[in-house]
Design a protein around this motif. Structure first.
Motif, mmCIF file in Angstrom:
data_model
loop_
_atom_site.group_PDB
_atom_site.id
_atom_site.type_symbol
_atom_site.label_atom_id
_atom_site.label_comp_id
_atom_site.label_asym_id
_atom_site.label_seq_id
_atom_site.Cartn_x
_atom_site.Cartn_y
_atom_site.Cartn_z
ATOM 1 N N VAL A 86 0.848 -1.199 0.000
ATOM 2 C CA VAL A 86 0.000 0.000 0.000
ATOM 3 C C VAL A 86 0.882 1.248 0.000
ATOM 4 C CG1 VAL A 86 -1.655 1.326 1.357
ATOM 5 C CG2 VAL A 86 -1.951 -1.149 1.103
ATOM 6 N N GLU A 87 2.015 1.176 0.687
ATOM 7 C CA GLU A 87 2.936 2.323 0.732
ATOM 8 C C GLU A 87 3.444 2.666 -0.656
ATOM 9 O OE1 GLU A 87 2.968 -0.238 2.908
ATOM 10 O OE2 GLU A 87 2.100 0.983 4.517
ATOM 11 N N LYS A 90 0.661 4.494 -2.466
ATOM 12 C CA LYS A 90 0.529 5.863 -1.959
ATOM 13 C C LYS A 90 1.651 6.756 -2.488
ATOM 14 C CE LYS A 90 -1.970 4.842 2.352
ATOM 15 N NZ LYS A 90 -1.868 4.807 3.836
ATOM 16 N N ASP A 93 0.941 7.427 -6.103
ATOM 17 C CA ASP A 93 -0.227 8.315 -6.147
ATOM 18 C C ASP A 93 0.235 9.766 -5.942
ATOM 19 O OD1 ASP A 93 -3.116 8.949 -6.105
ATOM 20 O OD2 ASP A 93 -2.777 9.337 -3.967
ATOM 21 N N GLY A 94 1.177 9.937 -5.041
ATOM 22 C CA GLY A 94 1.726 11.269 -4.788
ATOM 23 C C GLY A 94 2.477 11.838 -5.978
ATOM 24 N N LEU A 119 -8.810 1.553 -0.875
ATOM 25 C CA LEU A 119 -8.236 2.900 -0.830
ATOM 26 C C LEU A 119 -8.452 3.696 -2.119
ATOM 27 C CD1 LEU A 119 -4.780 2.428 0.928
ATOM 28 C CD2 LEU A 119 -6.585 3.991 1.645
ATOM 29 N N PHE A 120 -8.292 3.011 -3.270
ATOM 30 C CA PHE A 120 -8.241 3.746 -4.538
ATOM 31 C C PHE A 120 -9.405 3.437 -5.492
ATOM 32 C CE2 PHE A 120 -3.807 3.423 -3.075
ATOM 33 C CZ PHE A 120 -3.495 4.779 -2.998
#
Length: 247
Positions: A86-87, A90, A93-94, A119-120
């Motif tokens: 997940v990290e 993320k 995504d950033g 999450l997405f």
């Protein structure tokens, strides 16, 4: 049906591997961001990027290049290769990545897929199914998972996955045409799957045949080597497929 130009990153260069063999690489550019700018100008709306370093080792060596690509263009990016947490999602995504392709981790730890979906959402989580001789391969295609791709697809579908990139490894980089019959069968079995064909697309005619023989139901098709070697005109291919879709 979208045409997705592909860029495979290895040590911050755009390369292609023959059937996933890291010892058989061709370097096409040391400035991948310039290639993507050209793809965008030619009409591509979604570009397929694979981090080959991360696919093999789980560690990216290409983050600065991915960041530079996003800074230089406004087209949507989907990214695969080594996204195993997940990290990772993320982080990318950033950087502005639109879609995350999960391959090895989806086989080894399906709970990460569930977390990604939560999450997405369905439209940003894509499962990369890389198959050879009927079995899913992982870790940059170097490991046979021992899982039949149809069993794996059933598991992912039941979990809520609707976006899948299916690569026939035996066709990849061989310029021998895609596995059209295979994609027809998958779309018959999973009619609401947003399926992207990968491997073997060597000409505009291949794209037209994929479109026609699947009744326009494919979400897209990935092509890389054919563009780089001048065998496929990206702008013309996009124009022809848009024209067919509008009929």
């Amino acid at each position: 049906m979208l045409v997705l130009p592909a860029i495979d990153l290895l040590d911050n260069e755009a390369v292609r591997l023959l059937q996933g063999d890291y010892s058989k690489k061709t370097v096409y550019s040391s400035s991948p961001e310039k290639m993507i700018q050209v793809f965008e100008e030619q009409g591509a709306t979604l570009i397929h990027i694979v981090d080959l370093n991360a696919a093999k080792t789980g560690k990216s060596e290409n983050e600065k290049t991915i960041k530079k690509i996003k800074e230089k263009c406004s087209v949507n990016l989907e990214l695969g290769g080594g996204i195993r947490s997940v990290e990772n999602m993320k982080f990318y995504d950033g950087l502005g990545v639109s879609r995350f392709i999960l391959g090895t981790i989806a086989v080894e730890d399906p709970k990460i897929v569930e977390k990604g979906l939560s999450l997405f959402g369905q439209n940003r989580i894509v499962i990369g199914v890389d198959a050879k001789n009927g079995y899913v391969r992982t870790k940059g295609w170097e490991t046979n998972s021992g899982i039949l791709y149809k069993d794996f697809l059933n598991t992912m579908y039941a979990m809520g996955i609707r976006h899948v990139i299916f690569t026939d490894i035996a066709r990849d980089g061989m310029m021998e045409g895609p596995s059209t019959q295979l994609y027809k069968e998958l779309l018959t079995e999973f009619p609401d799957l947003q399926l992207v064909a990968s491997g073997g697309v060597s000409s505009t005619q291949d794209l037209v045949e994929l479109y026609d023989q699947t009744d326009g139901k494919l979400f897209g098709a990935i092509t890389g080597k054919a563009i780089y070697e001048g065998k496929l005109d990206l702008k013309e291919s996009i124009r022809i497929l848009n024209q067919k879709r509008e009929k």
